[in-house]
Design a protein around this motif. Structure first.
Motif, PDB file in Angstrom:
ATOM      1  N   ALA A   1       0.822  -1.216   0.000  1.00  0.00           N
ATOM      2  CA  ALA A   1       0.000   0.000   0.000  1.00  0.00           C
ATOM      3  C   ALA A   1       0.851   1.259   0.000  1.00  0.00           C
ATOM      4  CB  ALA A   1      -0.936  -0.001   1.209  1.00  0.00           C
ATOM      5  N   HIS A   2       1.989   1.240   0.673  1.00  0.00           N
ATOM      6  CA  HIS A   2       2.838   2.429   0.820  1.00  0.00           C
ATOM      7  C   HIS A   2       4.067   2.403  -0.084  1.00  0.00           C
ATOM      8  CE1 HIS A   2       0.772   4.125   4.373  1.00  0.00           C
ATOM      9  NE2 HIS A   2       0.498   2.857   4.654  1.00  0.00           N
ATOM     10  N   ALA A   3       4.167   1.426  -0.974  1.00  0.00           N
ATOM     11  CA  ALA A   3       5.393   1.219  -1.743  1.00  0.00           C
ATOM     12  C   ALA A   3       5.804   2.441  -2.549  1.00  0.00           C
ATOM     13  CB  ALA A   3       5.231   0.014  -2.671  1.00  0.00           C
ATOM     14  N   LEU A   4       4.841   3.163  -3.097  1.00  0.00           N
ATOM     15  CA  LEU A   4       5.132   4.324  -3.930  1.00  0.00           C
ATOM     16  C   LEU A   4       4.674   5.618  -3.280  1.00  0.00           C
ATOM     17  CD1 LEU A   4       4.080   2.729  -7.338  1.00  0.00           C
ATOM     18  CD2 LEU A   4       6.407   3.294  -6.625  1.00  0.00           C
ATOM     19  N   GLY A   5       4.449   5.569  -1.974  1.00  0.00           N
ATOM     20  CA  GLY A   5       3.908   6.718  -1.263  1.00  0.00           C
ATOM     21  C   GLY A   5       4.965   7.538  -0.552  1.00  0.00           C
ATOM     22  N   ASN A   6       4.673   7.928   0.669  1.00  0.00           N
ATOM     23  CA  ASN A   6       5.551   8.785   1.457  1.00  0.00           C
ATOM     24  C   ASN A   6       6.458   7.922   2.336  1.00  0.00           C
ATOM     25  OD1 ASN A   6       5.881  10.308   4.307  1.00  0.00           O
ATOM     26  ND2 ASN A   6       5.877  11.805   2.629  1.00  0.00           N
ATOM     27  N   PHE A   7       7.752   8.216   2.328  1.00  0.00           N
ATOM     28  CA  PHE A   7       8.691   7.376   3.060  1.00  0.00           C
ATOM     29  C   PHE A   7       8.448   7.434   4.564  1.00  0.00           C
ATOM     30  CE2 PHE A   7      12.758   6.538   5.198  1.00  0.00           C
ATOM     31  CZ  PHE A   7      13.025   5.267   4.710  1.00  0.00           C
ATOM     32  N   ARG A   8       8.131   8.607   5.101  1.00  0.00           N
ATOM     33  CA  ARG A   8       7.869   8.697   6.547  1.00  0.00           C
ATOM     34  C   ARG A   8       6.663   7.851   6.921  1.00  0.00           C
ATOM     35  NH1 ARG A   8       6.453   8.042  10.834  1.00  0.00           N
ATOM     36  NH2 ARG A   8       6.491   9.402  12.670  1.00  0.00           N
ATOM     37  N   SER A   9       5.631   7.852   6.095  1.00  0.00           N
ATOM     38  CA  SER A   9       4.459   7.016   6.376  1.00  0.00           C
ATOM     39  C   SER A   9       4.829   5.545   6.316  1.00  0.00           C
ATOM     40  CB  SER A   9       3.344   7.325   5.378  1.00  0.00           C
ATOM     41  OG  SER A   9       2.919   8.666   5.496  1.00  0.00           O
ATOM     42  N   LEU A  10       5.608   5.177   5.315  1.00  0.00           N
ATOM     43  CA  LEU A  10       6.055   3.788   5.197  1.00  0.00           C
ATOM     44  C   LEU A  10       6.897   3.391   6.397  1.00  0.00           C
ATOM     45  CD1 LEU A  10       6.575   1.142   3.630  1.00  0.00           C
ATOM     46  CD2 LEU A  10       8.406   2.335   2.397  1.00  0.00           C
ATOM     47  N   LEU A  11       7.820   4.251   6.798  1.00  0.00           N
ATOM     48  CA  LEU A  11       8.687   3.955   7.932  1.00  0.00           C
ATOM     49  C   LEU A  11       7.870   3.771   9.206  1.00  0.00           C
ATOM     50  CD1 LEU A  11      11.734   3.713   8.632  1.00  0.00           C
ATOM     51  CD2 LEU A  11      11.671   6.151   9.214  1.00  0.00           C
ATOM     52  N   GLY A  12       6.847   4.587   9.385  1.00  0.00           N
ATOM     53  CA  GLY A  12       5.979   4.450  10.546  1.00  0.00           C
ATOM     54  C   GLY A  12       5.217   3.139  10.548  1.00  0.00           C
ATOM     55  N   GLU A  13       4.753   2.727   9.366  1.00  0.00           N
ATOM     56  CA  GLU A  13       4.052   1.445   9.266  1.00  0.00           C
ATOM     57  C   GLU A  13       4.982   0.285   9.618  1.00  0.00           C
ATOM     58  OE1 GLU A  13       0.785   0.609   8.256  1.00  0.00           O
ATOM     59  OE2 GLU A  13       0.359   2.737   8.594  1.00  0.00           O
ATOM     60  N   VAL A  14       6.211   0.371   9.158  1.00  0.00           N
ATOM     61  CA  VAL A  14       7.183  -0.692   9.440  1.00  0.00           C
ATOM     62  C   VAL A  14       7.471  -0.769  10.934  1.00  0.00           C
ATOM     63  CG1 VAL A  14       9.599  -1.370   9.127  1.00  0.00           C
ATOM     64  CG2 VAL A  14       8.230  -0.662   7.153  1.00  0.00           C
ATOM     65  N   ALA A  15       7.725   0.372  11.557  1.00  0.00           N
ATOM     66  CA  ALA A  15       8.074   0.383  12.982  1.00  0.00           C
ATOM     67  C   ALA A  15       6.940  -0.143  13.849  1.00  0.00           C
ATOM     68  CB  ALA A  15       8.444   1.805  13.408  1.00  0.00           C
ATOM     69  N   ALA A  16       5.693   0.058  13.396  1.00  0.00           N
ATOM     70  CA  ALA A  16       4.528  -0.349  14.183  1.00  0.00           C
ATOM     71  C   ALA A  16       4.013  -1.732  13.806  1.00  0.00           C
ATOM     72  CB  ALA A  16       3.404   0.675  14.005  1.00  0.00           C
ATOM     73  N   ALA A  17       4.580  -2.348  12.781  1.00  0.00           N
ATOM     74  CA  ALA A  17       4.071  -3.633  12.293  1.00  0.00           C
ATOM     75  C   ALA A  17       4.389  -4.752  13.277  1.00  0.00           C
ATOM     76  CB  ALA A  17       4.679  -3.952  10.931  1.00  0.00           C
ATOM     77  N   PRO A  18       3.386  -5.548  13.677  1.00  0.00           N
ATOM     78  CA  PRO A  18       3.667  -6.671  14.569  1.00  0.00           C
ATOM     79  C   PRO A  18       4.749  -7.608  14.046  1.00  0.00           C
ATOM     80  CG  PRO A  18       1.314  -6.259  14.518  1.00  0.00           C
ATOM     81  CD  PRO A  18       1.927  -5.362  13.481  1.00  0.00           C
ATOM     82  N   ALA A  19       4.789  -7.854  12.735  1.00  0.00           N
ATOM     83  CA  ALA A  19       5.819  -8.755  12.196  1.00  0.00           C
ATOM     84  C   ALA A  19       7.215  -8.225  12.494  1.00  0.00           C
ATOM     85  CB  ALA A  19       5.619  -8.941  10.690  1.00  0.00           C
ATOM     86  N   MET A  20       7.429  -6.911  12.320  1.00  0.00           N
ATOM     87  CA  MET A  20       8.730  -6.317  12.601  1.00  0.00           C
ATOM     88  C   MET A  20       8.979  -6.249  14.105  1.00  0.00           C
ATOM     89  SD  MET A  20      11.572  -5.082  11.430  1.00  0.00           S
ATOM     90  CE  MET A  20      11.351  -4.577   9.712  1.00  0.00           C
ATOM     91  N   LEU A  21       7.972  -5.922  14.877  1.00  0.00           N
ATOM     92  CA  LEU A  21       8.117  -5.846  16.334  1.00  0.00           C
ATOM     93  C   LEU A  21       8.559  -7.198  16.901  1.00  0.00           C
ATOM     94  CD1 LEU A  21       4.963  -3.699  17.099  1.00  0.00           C
ATOM     95  CD2 LEU A  21       7.326  -3.009  17.559  1.00  0.00           C
ATOM     96  N   TYR A  22       7.998  -8.284  16.362  1.00  0.00           N
ATOM     97  CA  TYR A  22       8.410  -9.620  16.802  1.00  0.00           C
ATOM     98  C   TYR A  22       9.792  -9.982  16.254  1.00  0.00           C
ATOM     99  CZ  TYR A  22       3.636 -10.793  18.389  1.00  0.00           C
ATOM    100  OH  TYR A  22       2.439 -10.844  19.040  1.00  0.00           O
TER     101      TYR A  22
END
Length: 555
Positions: free
Chosen positions: A192-213
């Motif tokens: 969804a964020h692949a071609l969007g805003n990097f800050r928004s993408l970075l926020g999604e990554v930091a908050a993603a359960p998969a990354m948190l685990y």
């Protein structure tokens, strides 16, 4: 007429003789510009893609690719809805109960499931006993869908960039059930964020359960904070290892820019402070938090205030006051990093390396980074950076990137108008033999992206196997009618040449001649002189020979 053993022997002999491009260091001649774009910006040129880019023109085609949304592709959605993936296991039991045996083909239901649906896969509670493959199921569905999307998606550029982000923000979905269960949510977010805003993408990554685990931040709390996510956030996701300055400066004040509130690079001290900033970022998975308190079962980010280190911090020279609101420290870290010149250069160089060359021109990277920084608030920031890359004069350089195994297989299927039929994920195991672990690469670095990483003997032999076996029934990945002439072929030679030309335009006649010599075929014989089974074998061999030319291997 054409046995697999004969064909494999012939190709291995060619490799040993140094006649293939990865043995000699050869480079493909520059293809027609349309194919150059398609080979770099999609998972491979196909007849339909060639027709589309010719009709629209390259720049209009690029604009369409930059604006297509995943939800617009109804044909792909229908394919994914029809797809089935087998799950099979014996009856068994553990300390919370029993489960029945299963052997069935199921829809890819987790691709669109809500976050709450993953929570039962994370819990061990009486009445919820299940075989472990059930807990790993969402990751397996994403792996199955990856090949379908790569071959059939209309929004090819978005799929290519999504794969890039999967390597940049790597999560090993098969690490265990905690990364597997929420992985479909992670994949959906990156797309969804692949071609969007990097800050928004970075926020999604930091908050993603998969990354948190995956990087252990789901359990990080004050005194001491877990540093895994913080270090990878700085080293792999934003500033890059080139901006790690611990070997040059022993005091934060010595780092250029630090006393003005934006250090040029980071020290170990910054890693510690960033780790403190993300304490308390956990997952709503029903976990025990304190006597009488459990996390909610949301399957989303859950902030645990009692775990957060509330005291003052200093990150890259910027002072953080104490006792701020929920998530505030971590959000400010992401704000700083997403807008940092070091991040712009690091991310843009990686994009240029992925889509152009191992060592992209410094001037091009600088122009991309300038756009990255100038458009930090733009909702299509990443798309604007990619536009600078693709429309640059440098993008016309001859092919020099080697297709990695997943791209190689997908490109063969796209060129031949194959239909992905995978129901067992057997292709995932086959790609693993070539060193490619789709969505399950172990180190947080993601798959390497330089040609030298993919030219070892083991990998190259497996690439030969992929070219030869990709259409075999036992391979179980895709089907194509390779017994059908591509054009109006009247002779055996024309038939082989036309099939080869679908992968390596202009090389078909030479490949047909090579096949004739290798297997004693009379190229002038009428096509109807050989059986449909032999035509299929000849078409398959022509495709495989073409797949192992510089024109196809390099992009």
């Amino acid at each position: 007429m054409l046995t697999r053993r004969m064909f494999h022997t012939r190709l291995v002999a060619a490799l040993a003789a140094g006649t293939l491009p990865f043995a000699t260091g050869a480079r493909a001649a520059a293809p027609a510009t349309d194919d150059l774009w398609l080979n770099r910006l999609t998972f491979g040129a196909s007849p339909a893609a060639r027709a589309e880019i010719a009709e629209l023109g390259r720049e209009a085609w690029l604009e369409q690719q930059l604006t297509l949304r995943p939800e617009d592709d109804t044909a792909l959605a229908d394919r994914l809805a029809r797809a089935r993936l087998r799950i099979a296991y014996d009856a068994g039991e553990d300390d919370i109960g029993r489960w029945e045996a299963r052997d069935e083909l199921r829809p890819l239901s987790f691709l669109s499931a809500e976050p709450e649906a993953i929570v039962p896969l994370l819990e061990w509670q009486p009445g919820r006993a299940m075989e472990y493959s059930e807990r790993m199921r969402p990751a397996q569905e994403v792996i199955a869908a990856a090949l379908i999307r790569a071959v059939h998606a209309e929004a090819q550029l978005r799929e290519m960039v999504t794969q890039f982000w999967h390597d940049h923000f790597n999560v090993n979905s098969e690490k265990d059930h905690t990364t597997a269960a929420p992985f479909a949510l992670y994949d959906r977010s990156l797309r969804a964020h692949a071609l969007g805003n990097f800050r928004s993408l970075l926020g999604e990554v930091a908050a993603a359960p998969a990354m948190l685990y995956y990087l252990n931040n789901a359990d990080s709390r004050a005194s001491p904070a877990n540093e895994n996510f913080a270090r990878e956030l700085l080293e792999l996701h934003t500033l890059g290892a080139g901006n790690y300055l611990n070997d040059r400066f022993s005091d934060w004040r010595e780092v250029p820019g630090a006393t003005e509130g934006l250090a040029a690079g980071y020290l170990d001290l910054d890693v510690y402070e960033v780790a403190r900033a993300f304490t308390g970022w956990s997952v709503g998975d029903g976990r025990w938090l304190a006597e009488g308190e459990e996390a909610p079962r949301t399957g989303r980010l859950h902030y645990v205030a009692r775990w957060h280190d509330p005291y003052q911090k200093r990150v890259l020279g910027r002072e953080f006051p104490p006792n701020r609101g929920p998530l505030a420290d971590g959000e400010e870290v992401l704000d700083i990093l997403a807008r940092h010149p070091g991040t712009a250069r690091f991310v843009c160089e990686k994009l240029a390396r992925r889509f152009l060359s191992d060592d992209p021109p410094a001037g091009l990277v600088q122009r991309m980074a300038e756009t990255f920084l100038a458009q930090t608030e733009a909702p299509d920031q990443i798309a604007r950076v990619i536009r600078v890359l693709v429309l640059s004069p440098e993008f016309a350089a001859p092919p020099s990137k080697l297709r990695r195994p997943f791209e190689f297989l997908a490109a063969i299927y796209r060129a031949t108008d194959a239909e992905v039929t995978a129901s067992e994920n057997g292709f995932h195991w086959q790609l693993g033999r070539a060193g490619w672990r789709q969505h399950s690469y172990g180190p947080p670095t993601g798959h390497p992206d330089r040609i030298g990483a993919w030219t070892g003997a083991s990998t190259l032999n497996r690439m030969v196997d992929l070219a030869i076996s990709g259409f075999e029934d036992w391979f179980g990945a895709a089907a194509a009618d390779l017994a059908r002439p591509v054009g109006d072929a009247a002779t055996v030679g024309d038939f082989a040449a036309q099939h080869a030309d679908t992968l390596a335009p202009g090389q078909g006649e030479g490949i047909a001649a090579d096949l004739a010599r290798a297997f004693g075929i009379d190229p002038s014989a009428p096509l109807d002189a050989i059986s449909p089974e032999d035509r299929r074998g000849l078409g398959q061999s022509a495709v495989a020979f073409a797949a192992l030319t510089p024109e196809f291997l390099l992009r």
